[in-house]
Design a protein around this motif. Sequence first.
Motif, short mmCIF file in Angstrom:
data_model
loop_
_atom_site.label_atom_id
_atom_site.label_comp_id
_atom_site.label_asym_id
_atom_site.label_seq_id
_atom_site.Cartn_x
_atom_site.Cartn_y
_atom_site.Cartn_z
N VAL A 134 -3.25 4.02 -10.40
CA VAL A 134 -4.39 4.26 -9.51
C VAL A 134 -4.02 3.92 -8.07
O VAL A 134 -4.30 4.68 -7.13
CB VAL A 134 -5.62 3.46 -9.97
N LEU A 135 -3.39 2.76 -7.88
CA LEU A 135 -3.04 2.30 -6.54
C LEU A 135 -2.02 3.23 -5.88
O LEU A 135 -2.16 3.59 -4.70
CB LEU A 135 -2.48 0.88 -6.62
N LYS A 167 -8.11 4.32 0.61
CA LYS A 167 -8.22 2.96 0.09
C LYS A 167 -8.77 2.99 -1.33
O LYS A 167 -9.56 3.85 -1.68
CB LYS A 167 -9.15 2.13 0.99
N VAL A 168 -8.34 2.02 -2.12
CA VAL A 168 -8.84 1.91 -3.49
C VAL A 168 -10.21 1.25 -3.47
O VAL A 168 -10.39 0.21 -2.85
CB VAL A 168 -7.88 1.09 -4.37
N TYR A 189 -15.04 6.71 -10.77
CA TYR A 189 -13.83 7.46 -11.11
C TYR A 189 -12.71 6.52 -11.54
O TYR A 189 -12.08 6.72 -12.59
CB TYR A 189 -13.37 8.31 -9.93
N ASN A 190 -12.45 5.49 -10.72
CA ASN A 190 -11.36 4.57 -11.01
C ASN A 190 -11.63 3.75 -12.28
O ASN A 190 -10.76 3.62 -13.14
CB ASN A 190 -11.14 3.64 -9.82
N PHE A 217 0.74 -2.84 -3.99
CA PHE A 217 -0.40 -3.36 -3.22
C PHE A 217 0.01 -3.73 -1.80
O PHE A 217 -0.70 -3.43 -0.84
CB PHE A 217 -1.01 -4.57 -3.94
N LEU A 218 1.16 -4.38 -1.67
CA LEU A 218 1.63 -4.83 -0.35
C LEU A 218 2.05 -3.65 0.54
O LEU A 218 2.02 -3.75 1.76
CB LEU A 218 2.79 -5.81 -0.51
N THR A 219 2.46 -2.55 -0.08
CA THR A 219 2.94 -1.39 0.70
C THR A 219 1.92 -0.24 0.71
O THR A 219 2.25 0.87 1.13
CB THR A 219 4.25 -0.86 0.11
N ARG A 220 0.67 -0.51 0.28
CA ARG A 220 -0.32 0.56 0.10
C ARG A 220 -0.66 1.28 1.40
O ARG A 220 -1.03 2.46 1.38
CB ARG A 220 -1.60 0.00 -0.53
#
Length: 420
Positions: free
Chosen positions: A15-16, A25-26, A31-32, A126-129
């Motif tokens: 998902v991410l 953005k998540v 949906y998720n 997460f850190l590179t999203r």
Amino acid sequence: MFEVIYRLLEMLALVLCLHSLSGEKVKLDIYNVGFIVIELTFMQMIRDEIVSKQLYFAVYLIYFVYAYVKFKDTIQRTILKCMLVIIINVCLQMIIYIPMSFINYIIPSESVIIVCINAVMLIILFLTRNNSKYTNVVELCAKKDWVLRMCLLLCIAIMVYCMFSIKISSVIEIDTFILISLFMSMFMIFLYRWQEFTYEMERKDREIKMTNLYNGVFEEMIETIRRRQHDFHNQIDAVYSLHLTSDSLEELVDAQREYCDNLIYENRYTKVLGCIHNSILSGFIYSKFTKAEQRGIEIEFNVSFTENTKISIHDLIEIIGIFIDNSIEAVAGSELIKKIVFELNDYKGLNLCVKNAVADISNKDIEKFFEKGYTTKESGRGIGLSKIKEYQKKYNYSIYARLVKQKEIEWLELKIIENM
């Protein structure tokens, strides 16, 4: 327990990564949450042998449907992004496995190692999203027709292989197999038709909005022309009567020059009507300039347009309107210099540039301007700019945003250059 955890971590990573590739953005939405719950439930059913292992390909089918419904992209782009997600996640898992394999000597448990690998992968994603390289990869691949065709053919090949694998393994009977195949074909056709219908409805909706906008623009232009006609005779009479207040020929010439220069300046935006070879676009830009002037904002412009662009007039008007409206909102209610620089030409494809003065803005802030739903109350910047990114997918143009310093004043420059 460990199996459920590493599956959950893997679903969250999917998902991410998909959101990063889509530049969004998540969020905790239906949906998720629905996708993760359905996927975990289905995989648990496979584990408990409620469903045959041969139906594992449905996991990827559910993921594709989720990606398509969630981001409303074309089928080709959805398949491309799903493929890229799988490639990125598999590569990360392989890279992380190398150092993680040493844990096996300390804790000889395969489930623990898989949990650690998926946890580290999720942390990295997460850190590179917010890294723009994700969307750049998608855009780069989307520009290559052969990449899209390869992804589509690969997807079809996998589905055909999975269906025949199910049949060969005698998991289902021949009549059930034919029924499922027909259902899958009908589903794909329905999905394609539904997408066409949705795009057609959106196109008609935009045309209706643009038509309403044109009506307003033409009404304003007619009213402006009427006012100009009424003033024209008065201005001519004023020029003719200047000799009555002049004591010499030199004084008369200076007075006429000064008066005519003022008239030219007051009617400077009428040049737009002659430099743009499209009456709708010229009228729209003219009305935007006059509205900016009414708010005390000076427009410095350089325009030349001969319709040498693949971008439709409807969409171009919306793009220009978004740029100008954002610039007006940025300087109107601030202490910045009340000036906007506007440039438009299409000598070698569309080249659009809008500049306005800014204060206390960094390059990181500029990246946020194009995020969907982003806005700032202070400057109004960001309103509608996500739409510019959406049109980029359709017309394949390049977007440039940068800070420029001129005479101790910092300017924000937004530019679109069409790739011909």
